[in-house]
Design an enzyme around this catalytic site. Structure first.
Site, mmCIF file in Angstrom:
data_model
loop_
_atom_site.group_PDB
_atom_site.id
_atom_site.type_symbol
_atom_site.label_atom_id
_atom_site.label_comp_id
_atom_site.label_asym_id
_atom_site.label_seq_id
_atom_site.Cartn_x
_atom_site.Cartn_y
_atom_site.Cartn_z
ATOM 1 N N TYR A 138 -8.338 -6.437 -39.118
ATOM 2 C CA TYR A 138 -8.547 -7.075 -37.818
ATOM 3 C C TYR A 138 -10.024 -7.361 -37.575
ATOM 4 O O TYR A 138 -10.912 -6.673 -38.083
ATOM 5 C CB TYR A 138 -8.002 -6.186 -36.700
ATOM 6 C CG TYR A 138 -7.507 -6.951 -35.503
ATOM 7 C CD1 TYR A 138 -6.325 -7.687 -35.580
ATOM 8 C CD2 TYR A 138 -8.212 -6.953 -34.299
ATOM 9 C CE1 TYR A 138 -5.854 -8.392 -34.481
ATOM 10 C CE2 TYR A 138 -7.750 -7.654 -33.197
ATOM 11 C CZ TYR A 138 -6.563 -8.379 -33.294
ATOM 12 O OH TYR A 138 -6.102 -9.085 -32.211
ATOM 13 N N TYR A 156 -4.125 -8.626 -28.504
ATOM 14 C CA TYR A 156 -3.601 -9.909 -28.049
ATOM 15 C C TYR A 156 -3.357 -9.944 -26.546
ATOM 16 O O TYR A 156 -3.621 -10.958 -25.895
ATOM 17 C CB TYR A 156 -2.299 -10.243 -28.785
ATOM 18 C CG TYR A 156 -2.494 -10.745 -30.189
ATOM 19 C CD1 TYR A 156 -3.376 -11.775 -30.468
ATOM 20 C CD2 TYR A 156 -1.767 -10.206 -31.247
ATOM 21 C CE1 TYR A 156 -3.543 -12.248 -31.764
ATOM 22 C CE2 TYR A 156 -1.924 -10.677 -32.541
ATOM 23 C CZ TYR A 156 -2.818 -11.691 -32.793
ATOM 24 O OH TYR A 156 -2.976 -12.161 -34.075
ATOM 25 N N ARG A 215 -2.434 -10.527 -43.669
ATOM 26 C CA ARG A 215 -1.390 -9.503 -43.576
ATOM 27 C C ARG A 215 -0.037 -10.008 -44.077
ATOM 28 O O ARG A 215 0.750 -9.247 -44.636
ATOM 29 C CB ARG A 215 -1.232 -9.054 -42.120
ATOM 30 C CG ARG A 215 -2.391 -8.263 -41.550
ATOM 31 C CD ARG A 215 -2.204 -8.083 -40.049
ATOM 32 N NE ARG A 215 -3.179 -7.176 -39.457
ATOM 33 C CZ ARG A 215 -3.235 -6.889 -38.163
ATOM 34 N NH1 ARG A 215 -2.364 -7.454 -37.334
ATOM 35 N NH2 ARG A 215 -4.145 -6.049 -37.695
ATOM 36 N N GLU A 271 -4.032 -12.342 -39.593
ATOM 37 C CA GLU A 271 -2.573 -12.351 -39.721
ATOM 38 C C GLU A 271 -2.132 -13.033 -41.012
ATOM 39 O O GLU A 271 -1.158 -12.604 -41.641
ATOM 40 C CB GLU A 271 -1.934 -13.038 -38.511
ATOM 41 C CG GLU A 271 -2.255 -12.414 -37.164
ATOM 42 C CD GLU A 271 -1.641 -11.035 -36.953
ATOM 43 O OE1 GLU A 271 -1.053 -10.469 -37.899
ATOM 44 O OE2 GLU A 271 -1.757 -10.517 -35.836
#
EC number: 3.2.2.22
Length: 576
Positions: A115, A158, A215, A212
């Site tokens: 992140y 988020y 990931r 993301e």
């Protein structure tokens, strides 16, 4: 006040004087044995100027390569480093982004979760508010040569970013164009040219297109499509639910018993319909990286019996549950104790899967590697090919005859004999036996509580979809209106056209360049059993060859078997 006058609560850190070596990314230092060792965090570069599918793919692969060492791999999926015991000089990587306007910003990613923790623009660095003192100390090692350091009053989750942006992720467009604009917005924030809602929106874009995508291969694939067609579009429900479920999916996989989850996780398809995931199989090609949740238990079995070598700095050992599942095999039929009778020696058979709680189709995967129904053990009658499999009292049966290992590729093997569970016929009532392993469809199984095949499209080279065409198969432009592009992934490892589930994707030879066809599933052969791998390939287990678009030329209309080389014509992605 931030330079430029945007109203925001910030904390400004006093900046120590550091020796500057002219790097725009900063240097980090770690103290070991009373010596200071300067070390630059790894930098990966990407530009939106002239970005292509291949340049983006290479970028995301490079990010993944820097995030994980590959030392901890579970069910084929790499696990990010455990933050406990991780040296500070290995804690972060840097991603330098530039655009057509020749503006550049550098994001800092935490290797323990992939992140974004902050970024640098010029001589200013900005950080999300850390969750704890340890993280607060860690970020002091980033961008140490900047003149100005700021910490936002908000974190990077988020919920908070959507609140600040005044919009939800599902309404924020992603693609090369939005990323181009996000880079400019991050850069100009330091001069007051970007307002806070735009900044938050830009973070959301960068996090999804970098963190993301690193990931999830699935999300990377979604971004590749946008870049290929120069498209701007918001993420659909399948993407949003994957993002929201990454931590829970990581936990479920790491705490699974031989791939079976203790409880299901709900995801969504692109159209918003919901489905439950009960096991790791469909996730292997979807998830690229997992967050570390727990250390593998000492007795756990890993893919093909290979155990990762990772240091265990604490006692957070995975739960190793004992889930109750059905075991689905050939033609979607279930492993069943014949007639529901549990006397010693009663045969185990194939039978249509039930939706009720009858004990004779419910199996508990035990930590001791037994598989039990109604308290009794799945037991092989002996250790020779062809002997039948029965139910038997666990305490009086030969111990080795009751032990099984379940591999990620769908093989259930008796370690003593090295023979595998098999159904020599696909008919209901077929008595199960153990056989020499040839990776046939008749030897493929899945412990799960979802007994229906998983229906998906399969996207390959140039974003084209795998399509059944009578007895042939090739790739064509994707269309949701084309039923021939829908595939049913069976628990036995077969891939079947949704239009005709009696047929299977088939290689009728095990040599390279064999043309793959659509043939009857009747043989349940080795040429009809496939595995979606974490590297994006579709592997024929017996031959060791993968599905390949011949010569990278869709106009040839041939899919062949070929040795693995990892080029785009061998990369496939199931989309739901």
């Amino acid at each position: 006040m931030k330079p430029g006058g945007n109203t925001i609560v910030i904390w400004m850190y006093a900046v120590a004087t550091w020796l500057c070596f002219g790097s725009t990314s900063g240097w980090s230092f770690t103290l070991e044995d009373n010596n200071i060792f300067p070390k630059q965090y790894p930098i990966i570069n990407f530009t939106t100027a002239g970005a292509t599918v291949q340049s983006y793919t290479n970028f995301i692969r490079a990010v993944r390569g820097r995030l994980t060492t590959g030392a901890d791999v579970r069910h084929e999926i790499p696990v990010l480093p455990n933050r406990v015991g991780l040296p500070i000089n290995q804690r972060f990587i840097l991603v330098e982004l530039s655009n057509h306007a020749e503006l550049s910003v550098t994001l800092a990613l935490d290797v323990t979760n992939a992140y974004v923790v902050g970024y640098r623009a010029g001589n200013s660095a900005y950080f999300f508010h850390p969750d704890n003192q340890e993280d607060a100390e860690a970020i002091t090692h980033l961008f140490t040569d900047v003149q100005n350091r700021y910490t936002f009053a908000f974190g990077g989750n988020y919920d908070r970013l959507e609140q600040l942006a005044g919009n939800l992720r599902e309404n924020i467009e992603l693609g090369n164009g939005p990323l181009e604009e996000a880079i400019s917005a991050l850069y100009y924030y330091s001069t007051g040219g970007t307002q806070l809602p735009t900044l938050a929106r830009s973070f959301i874009i960068c996090i999804q297109m970098i963190s993301e995508a690193a990931r999830f291969q699935y999300i990377e694939g979604e971004m590749r499509t946008r870049i290929r067609y120069n498209r701007r579009s918001a993420p659909d429900p399948s993407v949003i639910t994957l993002e929201n479920s990454w931590g829970r999916l990581s936990t479920a996989i790491q705490e699974s018993n031989q791939g079976a989850f203790a409880s299901p996780i709900q995801l969504q398809r692109r159209n918003g319909s919901k489905f439950s995931v009960y096991d790791v199989s469909i996730l292997i090609p979807i998830i690229a990286l997992m967050v570390y949740r727990c250390a593998p238990p000492p007795s756990s079995q890993f893919s093909l019996l290979i155990r990762p070598v990772v240091p265990n700095f604490n006692a957070d050992v995975c739960m190793d549950p004992e889930p109750i599942v059905r075991i689905v095999g050939r033609n979607g039929l279930c492993v069943d104790v014949r007639d529901g009778r549990f006397h010693n020696g009663n045969a185990i058979q194939l039978w249509p899967c039930k939706s009720n709680t009858d004990a004779n189709q419910l199996w508990t995967l035990k930590r001791d590697n037994t598989i039990r129904s109604n308290g009794k053990c799945l037991t092989t009658y002996g250790y020779s090919p062809g002997v039948y499999v029965m139910i038997y009292d666990c305490n009086t049966a030969a111990t080795d005859a009751t032990r099984w290992q379940i591999w990620d590729n769908g093989t259930i093997i008796n370690p003593r004999s090295s023979l595998v569970l098999a159904a020599t016929s696909g008919n209901s009532g077929t008595t199960l036996t153990v056989q020499t392993n040839i990776y046939a469809v008749s030897q493929g199984w899945l412990p799960t509580n979802n007994t229906q095949p998983f229906v998906t499209t399969i996207v390959g080279l140039y974003g084209l979809c795998l399509q059944a065409n009578s007895g042939q198969v090739w790739i064509e432009d994707c269309s949701s209106e084309k039923a021939e592009q829908q595939w049913a992934l069976y628990a036995d490892g077969s891939i079947r056209p949704q239009q005709n589930r009696d047929n299977c994707l088939t290689s009728d030879s095990n040599i390279r360049e064999t043309v793959v066809k659509i043939l009857s599933c009747g043989p349940a052969s080795s040429g009809q059993r496939w595995m979606f791998k974490n590297d994006g390939t579709i592997l024929n287990l017996y031959s060791g060859l993968v599905l390949d678009v011949r010569a990278s030329d869709p106009s040839l209309k041939q899919i062949i078997l070929y040795p693995l080389h990892g080029d785009p014509n061998q990369i496939w992605l199931p989309l739901f």
